[in-house]
Design an enzyme around this catalytic site. Sequence first.
Site, mmCIF file in Angstrom:
data_model
loop_
_atom_site.group_PDB
_atom_site.id
_atom_site.type_symbol
_atom_site.label_atom_id
_atom_site.label_comp_id
_atom_site.label_asym_id
_atom_site.label_seq_id
_atom_site.Cartn_x
_atom_site.Cartn_y
_atom_site.Cartn_z
ATOM 1 N N ASP A 48 -7.921 -7.484 0.729
ATOM 2 C CA ASP A 48 -6.966 -7.690 1.830
ATOM 3 C C ASP A 48 -7.638 -7.209 3.090
ATOM 4 O O ASP A 48 -8.518 -6.327 3.042
ATOM 5 C CB ASP A 48 -5.691 -6.862 1.623
ATOM 6 C CG ASP A 48 -5.896 -5.420 2.053
ATOM 7 O OD1 ASP A 48 -6.550 -4.668 1.303
ATOM 8 O OD2 ASP A 48 -5.461 -5.036 3.154
ATOM 9 N N ASP A 50 0.868 -1.176 0.000
ATOM 10 C CA ASP A 50 0.000 0.000 0.000
ATOM 11 C C ASP A 50 0.906 1.227 0.000
ATOM 12 O O ASP A 50 2.133 1.110 0.040
ATOM 13 C CB ASP A 50 -0.946 -0.036 1.192
ATOM 14 C CG ASP A 50 -0.205 0.092 2.510
ATOM 15 O OD1 ASP A 50 1.004 0.365 2.502
ATOM 16 O OD2 ASP A 50 -0.839 -0.098 3.551
#
Lengths: 372, 372
Positions: A271, A92
């Site tokens: 996720d 991320d």
Amino acid sequence: MKFEIESNDPNSDARAGSLTLSHGVVQTPIFMPVGTQGTVKSVSQETLKNDIDAPIILGNTYHLYLRPGCELLEEVGGLHQFMNWDRNILTDSGGYQVYSISDQRKITEEGVMFRSHIDGSKHLFSPESVMDFQRQIGADIIMAFDECTPYPCELKYATDSMHMTHRWLDRCITNLSKSEPKYGYEQAFFPIVQGSVYPELRKQSAEYIANSDQDGCAIGGLSVGEPHEDMYAMTELVNSILPKDKPRYLMGVGTPENILECIALGVDMFDCVMPTRNARNGQIFTSEGIINIKNAKWDKDFSPLDPEITPDYSKAYLRHLLVAKEYLAGMIASRQNLKFYLWLVRQAREHILAGDFAEWKNRMVKKVRTRL
Amino acid sequence: MKFEIESNDPNSDARAGSLTLSHGVVQTPIFMPVGTQGTVKSVSQETLKNDIDAPIILGNTYHLYLRPGCELLEEVGGLHQFMNWDRNILTDSGGYQVYSISDQRKITEEGVMFRSHIDGSKHLFSPESVMDFQRQIGADIIMAFDECTPYPCELKYATDSMHMTHRWLDRCITNLSKSEPKYGYEQAFFPIVQGSVYPELRKQSAEYIANSDQDGCAIGGLSVGEPHEDMYAMTELVNSILPKDKPRYLMGVGTPENILECIALGVDMFDCVMPTRNARNGQIFTSEGIINIKNAKWDKDFSPLDPEITPDYSKAYLRHLLVAKEYLAGMIASRQNLKFYLWLVRQAREHILAGDFAEWKNRMVKKVRTRL
């Protein structure tokens, strides 16, 4: 990066696909275990590979930047080398962590100035620096630097924030175009749709992201406290605009039920820390429903934790380990929950390929939310 | 139970043997990982079996009696069933834990009255009850109930305590003769030599234990703070008296150096919490020497933690995990330390069989105590 749709479910927007990344093929829909600091908590890389069989895991840029640091990761040849993981990694952009963990942060057009949650030291994350960090980390998929708005969020703030996220996206793309991957393999890039729970903003943002024509598309700013109906409505709206031929990643989602519903809405990638975090607190997701292993009722239940997934350890044994505060409790529970999440998306894929996903999903949603 | 000596080292009292127990053959000398509460801390049973390849582990009667309880273990068919371990288990008698952990205890001829360290509840351990508990737990080797004297210990106390331990041994034997194993396989029984660091007492106790003619012989009351020279002297003296054809177990020992020295003195079996406990604090035993992984010097050392034993993770990675307080730190470090201990005793065995143990041992002792 290559993405091929293999099958579309006739009675929903679900799709089964195949995503070819630099460290192997990922069959979709997929759930990606979260490996915050270069490790999926309580799970070894051997277990992750041989037992859970995860083709891709997550790393968090915010955490990795602070510890062990991006220079160190560059020195060893990237995160794959550092943690001995030869399958895919997605990182991320650190945005979410900066907003949710850091002690203080100040957002400006330039980027975000924040203090480390570890030692209070001051740092700046900008679209440019975060792209550089993700080059150093060397993930197979790297994410745009965005602002993840909280819930609830006023329309004015959400609007301004979304436009800034779009301007930041352009800066990310410019930065990436000027640099090369550091370790000889390609890094795919996913921009992120924002817009809180405002349909008009989500529509604008999805169009912006679609037009940017990058490798995949992510949906951010959901699963931050809004009602599930809003999450589903925003996901459905955004997916109606995003290109069909690119993978779609719904960030930070979610419960098994959320995942099944969002697969039905056309999401390919998920996720969430839920399977590992809840495991450590004794919440076990099984093919039969949800177990709170702390409940005294499991005290003498010597049946397998999950006959499908963990036939080797019993409910009573796991309960004993948790009560006795043994490390193996978190290890077994995390393995079970991650294996369950991977089992669930693989089952979903099978049913998409078989053409009976929608019906199966409606049955399965009831099962996975049952509290045993 | 069957014990065969395969080879005696020509230049020391070291022996290589083969101990056939109810759950498989144990090649000696052997180190037994400690699985206090039905789990070796931070290590899964798969790792213990497939990776560390331990043929026998320990369980602690004191801990298992308090949690999950011996009735529960009997209900499921014993500890092997409960923890899913199909190799051998040895249980101690709980004596050591009662003296060292319990909040309060009172020793009388009858046994030991103590308070649980968990909830303060009162319990009595007697030679008879502890044999019954070990029948319920179902270990392959069960230990006599003894008093483990502290160090230092006055001669009068050590003498009286030793005689009581001998009387308790007779009561254990009487009790066992009246009961049967509960799960259809044989349970071997080892009495324990006591006598603190007094040669005359150790001699008397070794003769008493030798004359009791049980399956094996254990040496207790050492590694409790006395100088290493005393430990070695007592072990040598006791081993000169114990029968040569029965396995000898030196309880709670020790460092890699202690183990090598005591193998040279004719000890066959060892156990110690050191490899797992020290692992969690960052002390790593390797084939090259001892590493304190917390030291900054390992920060950017990307070489394998141990080229022989842990080629898959680097020193820098383990250091990162430990600094970041990740579960995987304890998992990797415990696996390394236990694999090292098992590797060390297997190497010792190879050298005994090859006839060059004494020379190898002198070289190896220097290596294993080197601080890297």
